[in-house]
Design a protein around this motif. Sequence first.
Motif, PDB file in Angstrom:
ATOM      1  N   ALA A 283       0.855  -1.187   0.000  1.00 32.75           N
ATOM      2  CA  ALA A 283       0.000   0.000   0.000  1.00 32.75           C
ATOM      3  C   ALA A 283       0.890   1.235   0.000  1.00 32.75           C
ATOM      4  O   ALA A 283       2.031   1.198   0.466  1.00 32.75           O
ATOM      5  CB  ALA A 283      -0.906   0.002   1.226  1.00 32.75           C
ATOM      6  N   HIS A 284       0.355   2.318  -0.519  1.00 38.44           N
ATOM      7  CA  HIS A 284       1.061   3.588  -0.467  1.00 38.44           C
ATOM      8  C   HIS A 284       0.049   4.721  -0.555  1.00 38.44           C
ATOM      9  O   HIS A 284      -1.128   4.501  -0.815  1.00 38.44           O
ATOM     10  CB  HIS A 284       2.134   3.696  -1.552  1.00 38.44           C
ATOM     11  CG  HIS A 284       1.627   3.733  -2.954  1.00 38.44           C
ATOM     12  ND1 HIS A 284       2.393   4.179  -4.014  1.00 38.44           N
ATOM     13  CD2 HIS A 284       0.443   3.396  -3.505  1.00 38.44           C
ATOM     14  CE1 HIS A 284       1.704   4.102  -5.132  1.00 38.44           C
ATOM     15  NE2 HIS A 284       0.515   3.623  -4.862  1.00 38.44           N
ATOM     16  N   ALA A 285       0.527   5.913  -0.300  1.00 35.28           N
ATOM     17  CA  ALA A 285      -0.264   7.137  -0.454  1.00 35.28           C
ATOM     18  C   ALA A 285       0.665   8.171  -1.067  1.00 35.28           C
ATOM     19  O   ALA A 285       1.838   8.255  -0.703  1.00 35.28           O
ATOM     20  CB  ALA A 285      -0.795   7.617   0.890  1.00 35.28           C
ATOM     21  N   LEU A 286       0.147   8.946  -2.012  1.00 32.98           N
ATOM     22  CA  LEU A 286       0.967   9.943  -2.685  1.00 32.98           C
ATOM     23  C   LEU A 286       0.656  11.341  -2.144  1.00 32.98           C
ATOM     24  O   LEU A 286      -0.471  11.823  -2.279  1.00 32.98           O
ATOM     25  CB  LEU A 286       0.742   9.882  -4.201  1.00 32.98           C
ATOM     26  CG  LEU A 286       1.055   8.523  -4.843  1.00 32.98           C
ATOM     27  CD1 LEU A 286       0.800   8.577  -6.334  1.00 32.98           C
ATOM     28  CD2 LEU A 286       2.482   8.082  -4.549  1.00 32.98           C
ATOM     29  N   ARG A 287       1.641  11.940  -1.537  1.00 30.28           N
ATOM     30  CA  ARG A 287       1.497  13.269  -0.931  1.00 30.28           C
ATOM     31  C   ARG A 287       1.169  14.313  -2.004  1.00 30.28           C
ATOM     32  O   ARG A 287       1.817  14.375  -3.044  1.00 30.28           O
ATOM     33  CB  ARG A 287       2.795  13.647  -0.216  1.00 30.28           C
ATOM     34  CG  ARG A 287       2.761  15.011   0.423  1.00 30.28           C
ATOM     35  CD  ARG A 287       4.118  15.332   1.051  1.00 30.28           C
ATOM     36  NE  ARG A 287       4.086  16.620   1.691  1.00 30.28           N
ATOM     37  CZ  ARG A 287       4.402  17.765   1.078  1.00 30.28           C
ATOM     38  NH1 ARG A 287       4.768  17.766  -0.182  1.00 30.28           N
ATOM     39  NH2 ARG A 287       4.342  18.900   1.746  1.00 30.28           N
ATOM     40  N   ASN A 288       0.166  15.125  -1.728  1.00 25.90           N
ATOM     41  CA  ASN A 288      -0.244  16.245  -2.586  1.00 25.90           C
ATOM     42  C   ASN A 288      -0.682  15.831  -3.985  1.00 25.90           C
ATOM     43  O   ASN A 288      -0.776  16.681  -4.866  1.00 25.90           O
ATOM     44  CB  ASN A 288       0.863  17.299  -2.710  1.00 25.90           C
ATOM     45  CG  ASN A 288       1.033  18.081  -1.442  1.00 25.90           C
ATOM     46  OD1 ASN A 288       0.125  18.180  -0.623  1.00 25.90           O
ATOM     47  ND2 ASN A 288       2.211  18.642  -1.250  1.00 25.90           N
ATOM     48  N   TYR A 289      -0.935  14.568  -4.212  1.00 27.01           N
ATOM     49  CA  TYR A 289      -1.397  14.122  -5.528  1.00 27.01           C
ATOM     50  C   TYR A 289      -2.800  14.672  -5.779  1.00 27.01           C
ATOM     51  O   TYR A 289      -3.606  14.780  -4.846  1.00 27.01           O
ATOM     52  CB  TYR A 289      -1.388  12.591  -5.591  1.00 27.01           C
ATOM     53  CG  TYR A 289      -1.765  12.033  -6.937  1.00 27.01           C
ATOM     54  CD1 TYR A 289      -0.937  12.214  -8.035  1.00 27.01           C
ATOM     55  CD2 TYR A 289      -2.947  11.337  -7.109  1.00 27.01           C
ATOM     56  CE1 TYR A 289      -1.278  11.709  -9.276  1.00 27.01           C
ATOM     57  CE2 TYR A 289      -3.302  10.821  -8.346  1.00 27.01           C
ATOM     58  CZ  TYR A 289      -2.457  11.015  -9.426  1.00 27.01           C
ATOM     59  OH  TYR A 289      -2.799  10.510 -10.651  1.00 27.01           O
ATOM     60  N   ASP A 290      -3.115  14.993  -7.020  1.00 28.68           N
ATOM     61  CA  ASP A 290      -4.394  15.614  -7.347  1.00 28.68           C
ATOM     62  C   ASP A 290      -5.443  14.613  -7.820  1.00 28.68           C
ATOM     63  O   ASP A 290      -6.323  14.933  -8.611  1.00 28.68           O
ATOM     64  CB  ASP A 290      -4.210  16.721  -8.394  1.00 28.68           C
ATOM     65  CG  ASP A 290      -3.588  16.214  -9.683  1.00 28.68           C
ATOM     66  OD1 ASP A 290      -3.231  15.017  -9.760  1.00 28.68           O
ATOM     67  OD2 ASP A 290      -3.463  17.019 -10.620  1.00 28.68           O
TER      68      ASP A 290
END
Length: 149
Positions: free
Chosen positions: A15-22
């Motif tokens: 799993a991951h999360a992308l910082r400031n991704y739109d």
Amino acid sequence: MSKIRITKEFSFEMAHALRNYDGPCRNIHGHSYKLFVTIIGEPKQDDADPKNGMLMDFGALKKLVNTEIVDKYDHSVVVYKNDERLPEMQKLFENIIIEAKQPTCENLVSDFASTINTRLPDNLSVFSIKLYETATSYAEWYASDNPTE
């Protein structure tokens, strides 16, 4: 002697999360990754060597990639070190990997190539790495595109 390439396939869940991704990938989400590692070199030509005729034993390549990549990333949450949500995530999840760069498929494949290259015998090198994030989306790294690495 001929240069030969061998490829080994791996899979892991991450799993991951992308910082400031739109888009929706700013939220924590997971993927079933497929990783293809291709190395290049010249096969051993020594009748006394039990690995005669081999570039690298597939089992040795499997052990290297599992140790350095798969075992580390499988069932982890990967987060960029500058993600302001990191402290909260650390309270919620046990297996968090903090990356120096945004944990995109592109950055991961580049880091994986570097990690594997530093662990290979001197006579071998990574030719390419392909990392599938979904069944139809992947990033590729080629040594020929990265001559200084």
